[in-house]
Design an enzyme around this catalytic site. Structure first.
Site, PDB file in Angstrom:
ATOM      1  N   ARG A  73       0.825  -1.275  -0.163  1.00 39.53           N
ATOM      2  CA  ARG A  73      -0.236  -0.006  -0.023  1.00 39.53           C
ATOM      3  C   ARG A  73       0.866   1.202   0.120  1.00 39.53           C
ATOM      4  O   ARG A  73       1.804   1.446   0.932  1.00 39.53           O
ATOM      5  CB  ARG A  73      -0.866  -0.149   1.183  1.00 39.53           C
ATOM      6  N   ARG A 142      -0.992   6.948   9.204  1.00 43.12           N
ATOM      7  CA  ARG A 142      -1.275   6.483   7.922  1.00 43.12           C
ATOM      8  C   ARG A 142      -1.532   7.392   6.892  1.00 43.12           C
ATOM      9  O   ARG A 142      -1.343   8.597   7.258  1.00 43.12           O
ATOM     10  CB  ARG A 142      -2.722   5.488   8.188  1.00 43.12           C
ATOM     11  N   LYS A 204      -2.291   1.657  14.973  1.00 43.13           N
ATOM     12  CA  LYS A 204      -2.516   2.278  13.735  1.00 43.13           C
ATOM     13  C   LYS A 204      -2.968   3.799  14.153  1.00 43.13           C
ATOM     14  O   LYS A 204      -3.914   3.939  15.177  1.00 43.13           O
ATOM     15  CB  LYS A 204      -3.428   1.928  12.870  1.00 43.13           C
ATOM     16  N   LYS A 206      -5.019   7.395  12.376  1.00 43.86           N
ATOM     17  CA  LYS A 206      -5.347   7.908  11.098  1.00 43.86           C
ATOM     18  C   LYS A 206      -5.952   9.296  11.132  1.00 43.86           C
ATOM     19  O   LYS A 206      -6.521   9.586  12.209  1.00 43.86           O
ATOM     20  CB  LYS A 206      -6.664   6.949  10.409  1.00 43.86           C
ATOM     21  N   CYS A 424     -15.294  -3.557   0.845  1.00 40.30           N
ATOM     22  CA  CYS A 424     -13.604  -3.843   1.223  1.00 40.30           C
ATOM     23  C   CYS A 424     -13.345  -5.020   0.518  1.00 40.30           C
ATOM     24  O   CYS A 424     -14.210  -5.690  -0.091  1.00 40.30           O
ATOM     25  CB  CYS A 424     -13.449  -4.193   2.775  1.00 40.30           C
ATOM     26  N   CYS A 430      -7.535 -11.092   1.828  1.00 37.02           N
ATOM     27  CA  CYS A 430      -7.525 -10.565   3.323  1.00 37.02           C
ATOM     28  C   CYS A 430      -7.484 -11.640   4.348  1.00 37.02           C
ATOM     29  O   CYS A 430      -8.635 -12.527   4.297  1.00 37.02           O
ATOM     30  CB  CYS A 430      -8.533  -9.340   3.553  1.00 37.02           C
ATOM     31  N   CYS A 469     -15.617  -8.395   7.375  1.00 33.92           N
ATOM     32  CA  CYS A 469     -15.526  -8.573   8.841  1.00 33.92           C
ATOM     33  C   CYS A 469     -15.782  -7.450   9.547  1.00 33.92           C
ATOM     34  O   CYS A 469     -15.919  -6.306   9.049  1.00 33.92           O
ATOM     35  CB  CYS A 469     -14.124  -9.225   9.143  1.00 33.92           C
ATOM     36  N   CYS A 473     -13.213  -1.797   7.253  1.00 32.35           N
ATOM     37  CA  CYS A 473     -12.537  -0.903   6.288  1.00 32.35           C
ATOM     38  C   CYS A 473     -13.306  -0.258   5.245  1.00 32.35           C
ATOM     39  O   CYS A 473     -12.627   0.597   4.634  1.00 32.35           O
ATOM     40  CB  CYS A 473     -11.779  -2.201   5.498  1.00 32.35           C
TER      41      CYS A 473
END
Ligand code: SRM
Ligand code: SF4
Length: 567
Positions: A73, A142, A204, A206, A424, A430, A469, A473
């Site tokens: 990514r 990110r 993470k 964001k 997603c 994934c 899930c 995302c």
């Protein structure tokens, strides 16, 4: 170090600023995988180890190693790249990836299916195109989102510049990336990470920057958010937000989606100090024992908003002014042409679930390649997996539009429901997917569109989002209709988003299969068509008629009011 910290903390601490044994792992030809610790560290360099889940079982039965490959990514603040960069990305995907490009919900692109031996040439290739993948993933800030549609040209340029500066300011400083991938000289003497320290963040982090009235970045779902406040074409400053996040775990009530709280207003030149203060407060107060409970949203709920805000103010050396009024009218992308105040035109294209590939009836890979060969402005990836051909001179619009049309890239033939739908990645790449999303949503939408048309709702905009899930995302918890994977072919169904990303939805039914989902939606559409108030959105209707329990006080209001509880 606290003895109770989780395994990732030990890996980071022992990694010599993210070097680990990545060089050795890459050189090891006996396996397609990395050493386990490197499989964590590699995320900070922008890539993930994956295996093809369609073949996992079959290979296990044949006693073969999983079919390992990698997803990379890039970091692309605000989603902007040039046509030349796009052509480089396209070429790299065809030679070193799986021949597709995946536009993401955070305004960047991913390559899938990269073999271990191709990682280094691929990273070198994107860097030659002046793009990197530092902090594309990992426990750092990110890719920074920014409203990509430069319709308010001068204002947008100022805001975008701040998004880029925030991204640069919050970058890790380790030279590991340059050393390992770009053959940079090893660092002489002591190295440090002034912002992050040697264990980086607990999780993470964001950041998004929104330009009202469009909430295409879903700013309230980010750890750190900035809402641009303008005086005409001049940027006055930003309302600052903190503590948004979507990820949950099925069956763990201690995890929840949450919308960010408003901290207050700051002038543009205070933005970097605030960003740094929020980030370092999370660095020092975040949970390093349980990764599941480590995001900033949990830190704020544990500290209390007042204490958190006081700490941020202390670290930034400022006091927030009261937040200024800001009104959002929509989430998602605006398709088709818009004209900027500078006279330049911008065309938002439709890419189904962000997958750029040559498929029957939709040769988007070829189409974007052809556009990149003739376009003289830039490309902007949107936060909803689409792409804008930006900065087109008036006399070139017809040519751009005809290429886009010929390659199925215009939204005009799609229903409003499909235009705002996002899914997603999920299977087959994934590792967290419990159910299909990208590969299945278009098919389910065929049936949902038929139901909507049957009830006279074919032209009704409804924001529907699917994930494989509960990690969220595709930000399904701020959709009017959210479908969240529970198991193969099974989804939780949520209702109640407000169509502007300012309200979380609520669980309506759990673990539904396709026919159960369609039966519920059929009933809902029938009631909505019969009892809808003028202009009422489906998400508002499902609350008004009590399909989902009240969300209580809206967590965010379309004003300067400080929001309250969100979960
Ligand atoms: Fe995500 C993990 C894909 C946006 C929440 N996400 C993953 C991984 C890397 C799976 C993994 O852990 O190994 C997925 C890779 C799939 C693949 O094969 O490509 C993945 N996330 C994506 C993308 C590609 C979805 C898409 O279809 O566009 C998006 C890439 C964004 C980017 O360019 O950086 C993507 N992920 C999001 C968002 C939306 C956003 O950020 O606006 C969220 C919800 C917001 C949030 O973070 O709360 C999101 N992803 C997660 C989580 C849950 C985090 C949590 O707090 O619980 C995980 C799992 C994790 O971190 O452990 C995750
Ligand atoms: Fe994978 Fe879950 Fe994210 Fe979908 S929501 S890409 S299944 S982690």
């Amino acid at each position: 170090m606290d003895a109770r910290v989780n395994e990732n903390e030990l890996i980071k601490a022992g990694s010599r600023y993210l070097r680990g044994t990545l060089k050795e792992s890459i050189a090891d030809e006996l396996t397609g995988a990395l050493a386990p610790a490197d499989a964590q560290l590699c995320k900070f360099h922008g890539f993930y180890e994956q295996d093809d889940r369609d073949h996992r079982q079959d290979r296990a039965e044949r006693y073969l190693e999983p079919q390992y490959d990698f997803m990379l990514r890039a970091r692309l603040p605000g989603g902007v790249c040039t046509p030349a960069q796009w052509l480089a990305i396209d070429g790299i995907s065809s030679t070193l990836g799986n021949g597709t490009i995946r536009l993401t919900t955070r305004q960047t692109f991913q390559f899938h299916g990269i073999l271990k031996r191709n990682l280094k040439p691929l990273i070198q290739g994107i860097n030659q195109a002046m793009i990197d993948s530092i902090g594309g993933c990992g426990d750092v800030n990110r890719n920074v989102l920014c409203n990509p549609n430069p319709v308010q040209s001068a204002l947008h340029a100022q805001v975008h510049d701040w998004a880029r500066r925030i991204s640069e300011h919050l970058l890790p400083r380790t030279r590991a990336y340059h050393e390992i991938w770009l053959d940079g000289e090893p660092v002489e003497g002591a190295e440090s990470e002034p912002l992050y320290g040697e264990t980086y963040l607990p999780r993470k982090f964001k950041t998004a920057v929104a330009v009202p009235p469009h909430n295409d970045v879903d700013v309230y779902t980010n750890d750190l958010g900035f809402i641009a406040i303008a005086d005409g074409d001049r940027l006055s400053g930003f309302n600052c937000l903190a503590g948004g996040g979507m990820g949950t775990t099925h069956g763990d009530a201690g995890t929840y989606p949450r919308l960010a709280d408003t901290l207050g207003f700051v002038a543009p030149d205070q933005v970097l100090a605030v960003a740094e203060a929020v980030l370092t407060t999370q660095r020092d107060f975040g949970n390093r024992t349980s990764r599941r409970h480590a995001r900033l949203k949990y830190t704020i709920d544990r500290m209390g908003l007042d204490a958190f805000k006081a700490e941020v103010q202390r670290r930034a050396g400022l006091r927030f002014a009261p937040a200024r009024p800001a009104v959002f009218t929509d989430q998602g992308d605006r398709y088709g042409w818009v004209q900027g105040t500078d006279g330049r035109k911008h065309l938002t294209l439709y890419l189904e679930n962000g997958r750029v590939a040559d498929r029957p009836g939709a040769p988007s890979m070829t189409g974007l390649r052809e556009l990149a060969r003739v376009h003289q402005g830039d490309f902007r990836i949107t936060p909803n997996q689409n792409l804008i051909v930006a900065g087109v001179a008036a006399d070139r619009c017809a040519r751009i539009e005809s290429i886009a049309r010929a390659h199925g890239l215009l939204a005009e033939t799609r229903s409003p429901i499909r235009q705002s739908a996002i899914a997603c990645v999920a299977f087959p790449t994934c590792p967290q997917a419990m159910a299909e999303a990208e590969r299945y949503f278009p098919e389910l939408l065929d049936q949902i569109e038929r139901l909507a048309a049957d009830h006279g709702l074919g032209d009704c905009p409804i924001v529907m989002r699917m994930t494989g899930c509960p990690n969220g995302c595709a930000r399904p918890f701020v959709a009017e209709v959210g479908l969240v994977g529970k198991g193969p072919g099974r989804y939780n169904l949520l209702f109640g988003g407000d169509g502007t990303g300012l309200r979380l939805n609520r669980l309506y039914r759990e673990n539904l299969n396709e026919s159960e989902i369609l039966t519920v939606l059929d009933g809902l559409f029938r009631r909505f068509a019969a009892a809808r108030e003028p202009g009422e959105r489906l998400g508002d209707f499902s609350l008004r008629v009590g399909l989902v329990s009240s969300v209580g006080r809206p967590s965010v209001t379309n004003s300067a009011e400080v929001p309250h509880d969100t979960h």
